[in-house]
Design an enzyme around this catalytic site. Structure first.
Site, PDB file in Angstrom:
ATOM      1  N   CYS A 123       0.852  -1.207   0.000  1.00 54.13           N
ATOM      2  CA  CYS A 123       0.000   0.000   0.000  1.00 54.13           C
ATOM      3  C   CYS A 123       0.883   1.251   0.000  1.00 54.13           C
ATOM      4  CB  CYS A 123      -0.931   0.132   1.204  1.00 54.13           C
ATOM      5  SG  CYS A 123      -2.125  -1.185   1.365  1.00 54.13           S
TER       6      CYS A 123
ATOM      7  N   GLY B 160       0.506  -0.679  -4.771  1.00 56.97           N
ATOM      8  CA  GLY B 160      -0.790  -1.335  -4.666  1.00 56.97           C
ATOM      9  C   GLY B 160      -1.653  -0.996  -5.851  1.00 56.97           C
TER      10      GLY B 160
ATOM     11  N   ASN C 183      -0.666   2.058   5.698  1.00 62.49           N
ATOM     12  CA  ASN C 183       0.243   1.082   5.094  1.00 62.49           C
ATOM     13  C   ASN C 183       0.866   0.270   6.227  1.00 62.49           C
ATOM     14  OD1 ASN C 183       3.581   1.262   3.710  1.00 62.49           O
ATOM     15  ND2 ASN C 183       2.090  -0.354   3.470  1.00 62.49           N
ATOM     16  N   GLY C 184       0.789  -1.052   6.121  1.00 64.27           N
ATOM     17  CA  GLY C 184       1.334  -1.916   7.172  1.00 64.27           C
ATOM     18  C   GLY C 184       0.265  -2.864   7.674  1.00 64.27           C
TER      19      GLY C 184
ATOM     20  N   CYS D 100      11.825  -2.298   7.439  1.00 65.04           N
ATOM     21  CA  CYS D 100      11.671  -3.438   6.532  1.00 65.04           C
ATOM     22  C   CYS D 100      12.743  -3.372   5.439  1.00 65.04           C
ATOM     23  CB  CYS D 100      10.283  -3.396   5.900  1.00 65.04           C
ATOM     24  SG  CYS D 100      10.094  -4.554   4.536  1.00 65.04           S
TER      25      CYS D 100
ATOM     26  N   TYR E   4      13.076  -4.892  -2.893  1.00 66.88           N
ATOM     27  CA  TYR E   4      12.082  -5.072  -3.956  1.00 66.88           C
ATOM     28  C   TYR E   4      11.045  -3.970  -4.044  1.00 66.88           C
ATOM     29  CZ  TYR E   4       7.775  -6.854  -6.104  1.00 66.88           C
ATOM     30  OH  TYR E   4       6.641  -6.981  -6.854  1.00 66.88           O
TER      31      TYR E   4
ATOM     32  N   CYS F  71       5.634 -12.657   5.940  1.00 68.71           N
ATOM     33  CA  CYS F  71       5.663 -11.321   6.557  1.00 68.71           C
ATOM     34  C   CYS F  71       4.312 -11.081   7.233  1.00 68.71           C
ATOM     35  CB  CYS F  71       5.902 -10.252   5.499  1.00 68.71           C
ATOM     36  SG  CYS F  71       5.857  -8.586   6.205  1.00 68.71           S
TER      37      CYS F  71
ATOM     38  N   CYS G 160      14.128  -4.997  10.024  1.00 66.39           N
ATOM     39  CA  CYS G 160      13.326  -6.203  10.152  1.00 66.39           C
ATOM     40  C   CYS G 160      13.711  -7.081   8.971  1.00 66.39           C
ATOM     41  CB  CYS G 160      11.825  -5.900  10.093  1.00 66.39           C
ATOM     42  SG  CYS G 160      10.854  -7.427  10.057  1.00 66.39           S
TER      43      CYS G 160
ATOM     44  N   CYS H  66      11.385 -12.030   7.129  1.00 70.20           N
ATOM     45  CA  CYS H  66      11.101 -12.925   5.992  1.00 70.20           C
ATOM     46  C   CYS H  66      12.330 -13.764   5.648  1.00 70.20           C
ATOM     47  CB  CYS H  66      10.588 -12.132   4.787  1.00 70.20           C
ATOM     48  SG  CYS H  66      11.636 -10.781   4.240  1.00 70.20           S
TER      49      CYS H  66
HETATM   50  P1  AMP Z   1       7.892 -16.176  -7.425  1.00 69.26           P
HETATM   51  O1  AMP Z   1       7.517 -16.472  -8.820  1.00 69.26           O
HETATM   52  O2  AMP Z   1       6.742 -16.461  -6.484  1.00 69.26           O
HETATM   53  O3  AMP Z   1       9.157 -16.794  -6.981  1.00 69.26           O
HETATM   54  O4  AMP Z   1       8.074 -14.605  -7.326  1.00 69.26           O
HETATM   55  C1  AMP Z   1       9.328 -14.002  -7.518  1.00 69.26           C
HETATM   56  C2  AMP Z   1       9.172 -12.678  -8.201  1.00 69.26           C
HETATM   57  O5  AMP Z   1       8.172 -11.902  -7.545  1.00 69.26           O
HETATM   58  C3  AMP Z   1      10.458 -11.895  -8.177  1.00 69.26           C
HETATM   59  O6  AMP Z   1      10.765 -11.594  -9.514  1.00 69.26           O
HETATM   60  C4  AMP Z   1      10.156 -10.630  -7.399  1.00 69.26           C
HETATM   61  O7  AMP Z   1      10.573  -9.487  -8.098  1.00 69.26           O
HETATM   62  C5  AMP Z   1       8.667 -10.622  -7.229  1.00 69.26           C
HETATM   63  N1  AMP Z   1       8.234 -10.378  -5.848  1.00 69.26           N
HETATM   64  C6  AMP Z   1       8.920 -10.474  -4.724  1.00 69.26           C
HETATM   65  N2  AMP Z   1       8.155 -10.195  -3.650  1.00 69.26           N
HETATM   66  C7  AMP Z   1       6.938  -9.910  -4.112  1.00 69.26           C
HETATM   67  C8  AMP Z   1       5.703  -9.538  -3.515  1.00 69.26           C
HETATM   68  N3  AMP Z   1       5.601  -9.407  -2.192  1.00 69.26           N
HETATM   69  N4  AMP Z   1       4.643  -9.326  -4.328  1.00 69.26           N
HETATM   70  C9  AMP Z   1       4.730  -9.471  -5.664  1.00 69.26           C
HETATM   71  N5  AMP Z   1       5.880  -9.811  -6.302  1.00 69.26           N
HETATM   72  C10 AMP Z   1       6.966 -10.041  -5.533  1.00 69.26           C
END
Ligand code: AMP
Length: 461
Positions: free
Chosen positions: A2, A28, A102-103, A236, A242, A382, A433, A436
């Site tokens: 968010c 978001g 957010n959170g 975080c 990311y 998380c 933090c 994860c």
């Molecule tokens: P996966 O296919 O589930 O392994 O997702 C990995 C990909 O999702 C990576 O390329 C990340 O850039 C992206 N990613 C990491 N964390 C998140 C998140 N919380 N929500 C959406 N995409 C994510």
């Protein structure tokens, strides 16, 4: 996840909030909303969808006044429905209040049960509404007293913006898990999850809010309150890895600089001989430039991302997520054929994206794929507001690095070390933090552990 935004004392505040939300869209994509005040009345518009699709020029004209707040939502508690969209706007005994959050509040369930047992009626399933009730039922005289009273009863992560007819309030939790920055626009003030929202409206970045800080902005200017006992920050680190935009500063530091350093550190920890460094766009572009700079291996855009599907496609179910990976990325045969590649991604969550990407690279003739991840293995969910699945679904929770390498079908796999990650981002291990990655939940840990141990089948607490 968010994004939140607030602005006070600037003409056409809702239009600036709209632009701010535009810049925060990556935080978001499920719903968005703006509330504004002309000092006499609070106006609002909230809808499902992307910022650009939700607000018509007429909507923005109807959001009158020189103060406003906005929210873009990615649900982590409460389902993705209009009922749960924010800002939440309520009329209560002290007037009208709009709130954007957010959170995740980790004890929201318990507080809600208590409030419901005492007659409160909720209209959404979000944790944010719990806070509204606590403020509304507080016996404090002034708004700030009610807010402090409410915040003292909740645990977890919050970066909050509250708007009343006459005031704009910003607050962050005592551990400062999520970022919130303060900016200046002419004689007015701005608050935003990330500073990219200041850039788009030509506001000046002043500083990040400090752990547990509450700022109250009204016609008399800005007052800062620190009503809670100082806690160790638990920022975080995934915001750097990311989540935040690379052109933002969060907690005072450049995300781009941090991300490049993550890539450079990864090259030091896991060097390899290859022809090209290829990012998984866009979230890994910065880390890949860092890896390329450190290793002196040329950077190539070997995978092209279709920008028009949005992140919404990869959200709801595993079936659609699988499909999403295919339509989202396309390998560039001309570049990849017969080449040894270092493929950079910021993280592996379930392993779905990586597996599909590697298959695509092989299809166009890549000779070797060396998979490098600019963060450590994600082994835990998380509970503070980033959308990670249950442990069961996290590929690194039950598999060794070697097992994951085999599953991905790559020559080598290297994850950045936790120490290397903190070294790259800057600061000390204990100011972040990293739950994860290491399972150490810095806030409300006992409750979270209980939640995890009670976790039933698919359901995340
Ligand atoms: P996966 O296919 O589930 O392994 O997702 C990995 C990909 O999702 C990576 O390329 C990340 O850039 C992206 N990613 C990491 N964390 C998140 C998140 N919380 N929500 C959406 N995409 C994510």
């Amino acid at each position: 996840m968010c994004g939140v935004f607030g602005i006070y004392g600037v003409p056409e505040a809702a239009k600036l909030a709209y632009l701010g939300l535009y810049a925060l869209q990556h935080r978001g994509q499920e719903s968005a909303g703006i509330a504004s005040s002309d000092m006499g009345k609070v106006y609002s518009r909230v809808a499902m969808g992307l910022v650009a699709d939700i607000f018509s020029p007429q909507d923005l004209d109807s959001l009158k006044g020189s103060s406003a707040l906005g929210h873009t939502r990615y649900s982590t508690t409460g389902s993705s429905t209009i009922k749960n969209a924010q800002p939440i706007v309520v009329d209560y005994s002290h007037g009208t209040m709009a709130m954007a959050h957010n959170g995740n509040l980790t004890n929201a369930r318990q507080v809600r049960d208590f409030l419901e047992a005492h007659g409160s009626i909720f209209s959404s399933t979000t944790d944010t509404e719990v806070l509204i009730h606590l403020i509304a039922t507080s016996e404090g005289n002034k708004l700030i007293d009610c807010i402090v009273d409410a915040l003292s009863q909740i645990k977890g992560a919050y970066s909050l913006v509250i708007l009343t007819k006459k005031k704009l309030i910003g607050a962050v939790d005592p551990n400062n898990i999520r970022p919130l920055s303060l900016g200046k626009k002419g004689n007015g003030w701005v608050l935003a999850s990330e500073t990219c929202a200041f850039d788009i409206i030509d506001a000046e970045y002043v500083r990040p809010l400090e752990p547990g800080e509450i700022v109250v902005i009204d016609k008399d200017g800005l007052k800062s309150y620190k009503p809670f006992k100082a806690q160790k920050p638990a920022k975080c680190i995934f915001e750097y890895v990311y989540f935040s935009r690379p052109d933002s500063y969060i907690w005072g530091n450049s995300v781009q600089k941090a991300r490049k350093a993550l890539g450079a550190q990864l090259a030091k920890e896991f060097p390899v001989k290859a022809d090209y460094v290829v990012p998984v766009p866009d979230s890994s572009n910065s880390a890949a430039t860092g890896y390329s700079g450190e290793s002196k291996i040329p950077y190539e855009m070997g995978i092209i991302r279709n920008h028009y599907i949005g992140r919404t496609f990869i959200e709801p179910s595993q079936t659609i997520r699988d499909f999403g990976a295919k339509i989202k990325y396309n390998p560039v045969k001309e570049i990849l054929k017969d080449k040894k590649l270092v493929l950079i991604d910021d993280s592996i969550v379930r392993g779905t994206t990586g597996k599909k990407l590697v298959k695509m690279l092989r299809t166009v003739g890549a000779k070797e794929v060396h998979w490098r991840i600019s963060s450590p293995p994600i082994t835990n969910s998380c509970f503070y507001g980033v959308d990670t699945p249950t442990r069961k679904e996290l590929i690194a929770a039950g598999n060794s690095v070697e097992k994951i390498r085999e599953f991905m079908g790559v020559e080598t796999l290297g994850y950045l070390s936790p120490e290397g990650m903190v070294k790259a981002v800057g600061g000390k291990m204990d100011e972040y933090c990293m739950a994860c990655f290491d399972g150490k939940y810095p806030v409300d840990s006992a409750n979270i552990q209980k939640c995890i141990s009670e976790e039933k089948n698919e359901e995340k607490c």
